[in-house]
Write a protein that holds these residues in place. Structure first.
Motif, PDB file in Angstrom:
ATOM      1  N   LYS A 167      44.739  68.356  51.080  1.00 53.11           N
ATOM      2  CA  LYS A 167      43.278  68.534  50.806  1.00 53.11           C
ATOM      3  C   LYS A 167      42.871  69.800  50.625  1.00 53.11           C
ATOM      4  N   ASN A 168      42.042  69.987  49.746  1.00 52.76           N
ATOM      5  CA  ASN A 168      41.819  71.348  48.951  1.00 52.76           C
ATOM      6  C   ASN A 168      42.922  72.165  48.826  1.00 52.76           C
ATOM      7  N   ASN A 169      43.901  71.489  48.194  1.00 52.46           N
ATOM      8  CA  ASN A 169      45.364  72.451  47.989  1.00 52.46           C
ATOM      9  C   ASN A 169      46.106  72.736  49.117  1.00 52.46           C
ATOM     10  N   ILE A 170      45.819  72.208  50.234  1.00 49.33           N
ATOM     11  CA  ILE A 170      46.570  72.813  51.620  1.00 49.33           C
ATOM     12  C   ILE A 170      47.318  71.381  51.741  1.00 49.33           C
ATOM     13  N   VAL A 171      48.844  71.674  52.023  1.00 44.31           N
ATOM     14  CA  VAL A 171      49.274  70.363  52.554  1.00 44.31           C
ATOM     15  C   VAL A 171      49.754  70.519  53.660  1.00 44.31           C
ATOM     16  N   LYS A 172      49.831  69.528  54.498  1.00 41.75           N
ATOM     17  CA  LYS A 172      50.138  69.457  55.816  1.00 41.75           C
ATOM     18  C   LYS A 172      51.164  68.125  56.286  1.00 41.75           C
ATOM     19  N   THR A 173      51.994  68.353  57.190  1.00 44.16           N
ATOM     20  CA  THR A 173      53.030  67.476  57.321  1.00 44.16           C
ATOM     21  C   THR A 173      52.804  66.861  58.907  1.00 44.16           C
ATOM     22  N   LYS A 174      53.330  65.647  59.224  1.00 50.59           N
ATOM     23  CA  LYS A 174      53.258  65.160  60.699  1.00 50.59           C
ATOM     24  C   LYS A 174      54.612  64.276  60.700  1.00 50.59           C
ATOM     25  N   LEU A 175      55.437  64.506  61.718  1.00 50.97           N
ATOM     26  CA  LEU A 175      56.466  63.509  61.956  1.00 50.97           C
ATOM     27  C   LEU A 175      56.011  62.395  62.947  1.00 50.97           C
ATOM     28  N   VAL A 176      56.749  61.107  62.745  1.00 46.83           N
ATOM     29  CA  VAL A 176      56.887  60.088  64.052  1.00 46.83           C
ATOM     30  C   VAL A 176      58.307  59.720  64.299  1.00 46.83           C
ATOM     31  N   ASN A 177      58.701  60.134  65.398  1.00 44.25           N
ATOM     32  CA  ASN A 177      60.225  59.761  65.760  1.00 44.25           C
ATOM     33  C   ASN A 177      59.902  58.810  66.785  1.00 44.25           C
ATOM     34  N   GLU A 178      60.621  57.529  66.710  1.00 49.85           N
ATOM     35  CA  GLU A 178      60.483  56.431  67.465  1.00 49.85           C
ATOM     36  C   GLU A 178      61.907  55.908  67.975  1.00 49.85           C
ATOM     37  N   TYR A 179      62.083  55.417  69.008  1.00 50.97           N
ATOM     38  CA  TYR A 179      63.619  54.978  69.322  1.00 50.97           C
ATOM     39  C   TYR A 179      63.371  53.774  69.928  1.00 50.97           C
ATOM     40  N   TYR A 180      63.847  52.805  69.483  1.00 52.87           N
ATOM     41  CA  TYR A 180      63.776  51.092  69.994  1.00 52.87           C
ATOM     42  C   TYR A 180      64.958  50.504  70.614  1.00 52.87           C
ATOM     43  N   ASP A 181      64.914  49.554  71.471  1.00 55.12           N
ATOM     44  CA  ASP A 181      65.813  48.766  71.789  1.00 55.12           C
ATOM     45  C   ASP A 181      65.580  47.463  70.808  1.00 55.12           C
ATOM     46  N   ASN A 182      64.573  47.065  70.520  1.00 58.39           N
ATOM     47  CA  ASN A 182      64.262  46.022  69.686  1.00 58.39           C
ATOM     48  C   ASN A 182      63.210  46.619  68.749  1.00 58.39           C
ATOM     49  N   PHE A 183      63.329  46.396  67.569  1.00 60.40           N
ATOM     50  CA  PHE A 183      62.465  47.026  66.477  1.00 60.40           C
ATOM     51  C   PHE A 183      60.904  46.439  66.559  1.00 60.40           C
ATOM     52  N   ASP A 184      60.057  47.268  66.934  1.00 58.01           N
ATOM     53  CA  ASP A 184      58.549  46.781  67.189  1.00 58.01           C
ATOM     54  C   ASP A 184      57.704  47.189  65.910  1.00 58.01           C
ATOM     55  N   ILE A 185      57.520  46.444  65.026  1.00 56.05           N
ATOM     56  CA  ILE A 185      56.721  47.048  63.765  1.00 56.05           C
ATOM     57  C   ILE A 185      55.165  47.440  64.089  1.00 56.05           C
ATOM     58  N   ASP A 186      54.685  46.489  65.219  1.00 55.39           N
ATOM     59  CA  ASP A 186      53.126  46.798  65.602  1.00 55.39           C
ATOM     60  C   ASP A 186      53.066  48.201  66.142  1.00 55.39           C
ATOM     61  N   ASP A 187      54.103  48.420  66.998  1.00 54.53           N
ATOM     62  CA  ASP A 187      53.946  49.399  67.963  1.00 54.53           C
ATOM     63  C   ASP A 187      54.217  50.695  66.951  1.00 54.53           C
ATOM     64  N   LEU A 188      55.134  50.649  65.966  1.00 58.72           N
ATOM     65  CA  LEU A 188      55.384  51.933  65.085  1.00 58.72           C
ATOM     66  C   LEU A 188      54.088  51.938  64.245  1.00 58.72           C
ATOM     67  N   LYS A 189      53.408  50.984  63.806  1.00 59.15           N
ATOM     68  CA  LYS A 189      52.203  50.956  63.046  1.00 59.15           C
ATOM     69  C   LYS A 189      51.295  51.866  63.787  1.00 59.15           C
ATOM     70  N   ASN A 190      50.884  51.493  65.015  1.00 63.62           N
ATOM     71  CA  ASN A 190      49.977  52.387  65.863  1.00 63.62           C
ATOM     72  C   ASN A 190      50.187  53.757  66.011  1.00 63.62           C
ATOM     73  N   LYS A 191      51.684  53.998  65.988  1.00 61.00           N
ATOM     74  CA  LYS A 191      52.151  55.423  66.298  1.00 61.00           C
ATOM     75  C   LYS A 191      51.656  56.027  64.817  1.00 61.00           C
ATOM     76  N   ILE A 192      52.012  55.472  63.752  1.00 64.27           N
ATOM     77  CA  ILE A 192      51.756  55.985  62.419  1.00 64.27           C
ATOM     78  C   ILE A 192      50.149  56.188  62.073  1.00 64.27           C
ATOM     79  N   GLU A 193      49.265  55.299  62.647  1.00 64.18           N
ATOM     80  CA  GLU A 193      47.890  55.427  62.431  1.00 64.18           C
ATOM     81  C   GLU A 193      47.372  56.635  63.252  1.00 64.18           C
ATOM     82  N   LYS A 194      48.176  56.842  64.394  1.00 65.40           N
ATOM     83  CA  LYS A 194      47.699  58.176  65.321  1.00 65.40           C
ATOM     84  C   LYS A 194      48.109  59.358  64.839  1.00 65.40           C
TER      85      LYS A 194
END
Lengths: 425, 460
Positions: A167-194
């Protein structure tokens, strides 16, 4: 092949034990709507421990095709090293029971899910890149000597997503790290939205002036610091005077609020481990209890040298964590009242001095006023020492999160910590 | 693996329509001698032998690695790999060139020194350091040696083998006075053999003791924006982190770099010329060929402040369409290679260090830096200071602890105000998506007009 080597060694009067790790992994990486990398690996490694003339020699190989060469190397090294490493082969046996069901993942489906993350760009037009990676690892370990056999297995899924926005020529980054027993796509999507919402906040981030602040450290920040300082609990580091906790066993080192546990057997964690690479059976233990240093991690060598019980930590630690408190993350923000939340730290390999415990880490955070998040902060530095940090803890959160099989953490509310920044008073 | 089998394997890898196929074979013997507590504590030995198979379709990469006892396992793995592609066959009946061999560049091979001789060297050095100051309470010495043999064959017929020697020596001393503790260390290394043990290190030992003792009584660093002088050699980690990574094709080709799309633009102060050169004899980050079989070369990246080139690898370059730079690297056969730095340095100029110090009323002199990291997309970087002193009224003042420096790549490149003539090199390990690789970083002493320094509250 393992037994051949053990038998040849035995004929030469060498006690020998083989720790074998077989691992298979699949990793998929996507960038926006494109597949970048698809990696598979199939590894087999052998750690060979041998005892000859009261000396212990450890060698690492990926093939046991030339047992005679291995035996020659053992004999040669035993003649040169000085270390009077009193040691022994394992006398334990263990067979993995109640094996966890292997994760059943359809990677073609997972790949499509990762590529679909690109759709977030329609919803959040400031997003620049979505770099997603998912790994599945399946590991089998075994130990064999002339009389004993142990085997164990585990598997897990790890997801790493880097989001960037502009935005306005400024670049920002954010990381999502998750560790799963069973892959939970809905949980991951929530984390990404956050994470996307936190990323958006960062475009208006400012710094603060250098001062002492009341600070809430997010669980991922506490994890990073504890993980990078964990060798302070290591018996060898303490013995060699390379730890700030040398000579501090059974002494008060941290706040009463701090109890640190290692729980390799606790079924609530994704991975359980049952023995280390020397065949010592693992057990759940208190490393620090109410601020008092109770147990140092050791292997057999340092259990003998420090006249202690072997702790089963020859291959590291598993499910190490600060014991959870009672307060939720939101309650901690209320209690913070006026202060700073540190949400992310960078440069851990450079910003933590293992010998002095000094911590100086580039951080991102949020400014809290009257219990409300007011704005994002960047270009701030967390400047403290591990002793100061864990002595100044006021509250421990109940938000214990797993960051991998070795470490988990809750968030911590800490008083009177220096945050450096470029802002004006 | 013989040539005929490699050709058969490449044919199989290409049989579903891949437009790139490569086989990377590796055999490595590593030894690491650790001398601590005045004893040779252990000799770590490891032998690895494995293979990495890589195919690609356009810019999609499929990679598999295995260590094997049975060739059939490798062939089966190549089948798993090729099943990801289903297209018209573009390459078949691959014929490899005659094998080109490159030998390691050493004067003293690992076989020329016995373990006993190495132990004697370490024992003498341990005693010497302990005798230099009574506050030294621990000495740790490590000699690391790696004999790495890689063979690269690919769909274009490239068939090359390189032996790579990498030898490094670490010296670390701990100091104690009452409750005060500190550590000080230095290391040197080369893309060569045990001749590194013949280097005279008396000056480095003097510094080890001076810095260790000064750090015992170090005061907290003052935290705020200030001018900073960075010492020569490893100080160049600032350029490695702040802009080197941002010039690697895996960042620039994917628009994940603060320097993407800026070729030909002024990105730094006129005094900044940055070069990455994988050919400099015996430097730690030198190799004769990269991990795609391309000869390494001297690459000027920033010239007098203008961005002129990126570091490329074949697949990422399909997006950039520039000249290959011989920069494709990986830690070992477990990793697909990507563009990486080799020996990166800032060209010296003629400013005087005394003038730099005199020009600062209040600032920091970072003699030795630790490691750092960078977010290539935003350009935000950080690194830690191992040994630093405040500068007050144009003079070097107290030693300070816990200093770290943070900033943004583009700001720092523009804020390099003075550059001296004392170019030195430091050795390091650089971590990225293709694992840890050996890199050299070099610079003369420089002055940066403003960096945010982490530390305690403002000076009273």
């Amino acid at each position: 092949m393992i037994n051949d080597l053990i038998n040849i060694a035995n004929k030469e009067g060498i006690l020998l034990e083989v720790y074998n790790v077989k691992s298979k992994s699949v990793n998929i990486e996507t960038l926006n709507d494109k597949l970048i990398n698809y990696n598979i690996s199939d590894d087999n490694s052998y750690k060979i421990k041998s005892i000859i003339n009261n000396k212990t020699i450890v060698l690492n190989y990926e093939s046991l095709e030339n047992p005679e060469n291995i035996i020659d190397t053992i004999k040669h090294n035993a003649n040169v090293i000085d270390n009077d490493n009193k040691n022994s082969l394992t006398e334990n046996d263990y067979t993995m029971e109640n094996r966890k069901e292997k994760n059943d993942i359809d990677f073609s489906v997972v790949k499509k899910e990762l590529l679909r993350f690109n759709d977030y760009k329609d919803k959040y037009p400031f997003l620049l890149n979505i770099d997603s990676s998912i790994s599945y690892e399946e590991i089998n370990v075994s130990i064999d000597n002339l009389k004993h056999h142990l085997n164990d297995s585990y598997n897990y899924i790890y997801v790493y997503i880097s989001l960037s926005g502009k935005k306005n020529n400024i670049v920002k980054t954010k990381l999502v790290n998750e560790y799963y027993d069973n892959f939970d796509i809905d949980d991951l999507k929530n984390k990404i939205e956050k994470a996307i919402k936190e990323l958006e906040l960062e475009f208006s981030a400012t710094s603060v002036f250098t001062n002492k602040y009341k600070v809430l450290l997010d669980n991922n920040v506490v994890k990073s610091i504890l993980y990078n300082m964990s060798n302070m609990f290591d018996a060898k580091s303490m013995f060699m005077k390379l730890s700030i906790l040398s000579d501090k066993l059974n002494q008060k080192i941290f706040s009463d609020k701090i109890t640190i546990l290692e729980e390799p057997l606790n079924p609530k964690f994704i991975v359980n481990r049952h023995f280390d690479n020397e065949g010592t059976l693992m057990y759940n233990k208190e490393i620090v209890k109410n601020g008092i240093f109770k147990t140092a991690f050791n292997n057999l060598e340092y259990a003998y040298k420090t006249n202690s019980k072997p702790t089963g930590n020859a291959s590291g630690f598993y499910n190490l964590h600060i014991k959870e408190g009672n307060k939720s993350y939101n309650e901690l923000i209320k209690e913070l009242d006026n202060g700073i939340i540190i949400t992310q730290v960078e440069g851990l390999h450079a910003g933590i001095n293992h010998i002095t415990g000094d911590i100086s880490l580039q951080s991102e955070g949020l400014l809290v006023e009257n219990g409300q998040i007011k704005k994002a902060l960047n270009l701030i530095i967390l400047s403290t020492n591990i002793k100061e940090l864990l002595n100044n803890v006021i509250e421990v959160g109940n938000d214990l999160k797993e960051f991998g099989y070795s470490i988990s953490s809750p968030s911590l509310l800490v008083d009177n910590i220096t945050i450096s920044g470029s802002g004006d008073k | 693996m013989d040539k005929q089998y490699l050709e058969k394997l490449l044919d199989n890898m290409l049989s579903t329509g891949a437009d790139f196929a490569e086989i990377f074979e590796e055999n490595t013997i590593s030894k690491s001698y650790n001398y601590i507590d005045s004893k040779l504590d252990n000799i770590r030995f490891s032998q690895t032998n494995g293979i990495g198979l890589r195919i690609a379709k356009n810019t999609e990469i499929y990679y598999a690695s295995i260590n094997y006892d049975d060739l059939e396992d490798v062939y089966n793995l190549s089948n798993d790999l090729k099943n990801n592609i289903n297209d018209k066959v573009l390459y078949k009946n691959i014929k490899l060139n005659d094998l080109e061999k490159y030998k390691a560049d050493y004067k003293i091979s690992y076989d020329d020194y016995s373990d006993e001789k190495i132990k004697e060297y370490m024992s003498k050095l341990d005693k010497k350091i302990r005798n230099l100051d009574k506050r030294v309470n621990q000495v740790s010495l490590t000699l690391m040696q790696r004999d790495d043999n890689v063979t690269i064959s690919n769909y274009k017929g490239i068939y090359k083998k390189e032996q790579r020697y990498n030898t490094r020596f670490y010296v670390s001393a701990n100091f104690k006075d009452g409750e005060n503790v500190a550590s000080s260390s230095f290391n040197w290394g080369s893309n060569g053999g045990l001749e590194i043990l013949e280097k005279n290190i008396d000056k480095e030992l003097d510094k080890l003791i001076k810095f260790g003792v000064d750090k015992l009584y170090a005061k907290p660093c003052i935290g705020k924006k200030m001018p900073v002088i960075l010492g020569p050699g490893f100080g160049a980690v600032i350029f490695h982190e702040a802009c080197g990574h941002a010039m690697e094709a895996n960042a620039t080709a994917n628009n994940q770099s603060v320097l993407a799309g800026k070729i030909g633009q002024k990105v730094a102060n006129d005094k900044v010329t940055i070069i990455d050169d994988g050919t400099i004899s015996n430097l730690w980050g030198t190799t004769k060929i990269d991990d795609e079989g391309m000869p390494t070369q001297k690459n000027v990246l920033i010239k007098d402040g203008v961005l002129v080139n990126y570091l490329n690898d074949e697949i990422n370059n399909r997006k950039l369409n520039m000249q290959l730079t011989g920069s494709s690297r990986r830690e070992d056969y477990h990793y697909a290679p990507v563009s990486r730095m080799n020996n990166t340095y800032l060209l010296p100029r003629d400013d005087k260090i005394e003038d730099m110090i005199k020009s600062i009323d209040f600032g920091l002199y970072a003699f030795e830096l630790g490691g750092g990291s960078v977010d290539t997309e935003s350009g935000d970087f950080n690194f830690g200071c191992e040994t630093a002193y405040m500068i007050r009224n144009g003079k070097i003042a107290e030693c300070v602890k816990g200093a770290s420096l943070i900033g943004n790549a583009l700001d720092i490149l523009n804020n390099v105000e003075m550059v001296s003539d004392n170019l030195e090199y430091g050795v390091g390990m650089c971590g990225a998506s293709s694992g840890w690789v050996y890199v050299t970083i070099g610079e003369p002493t420089i002055k940066v007009s403003s960096i945010l320094v982490g530390g305690e509250e403002d000076d009273k």
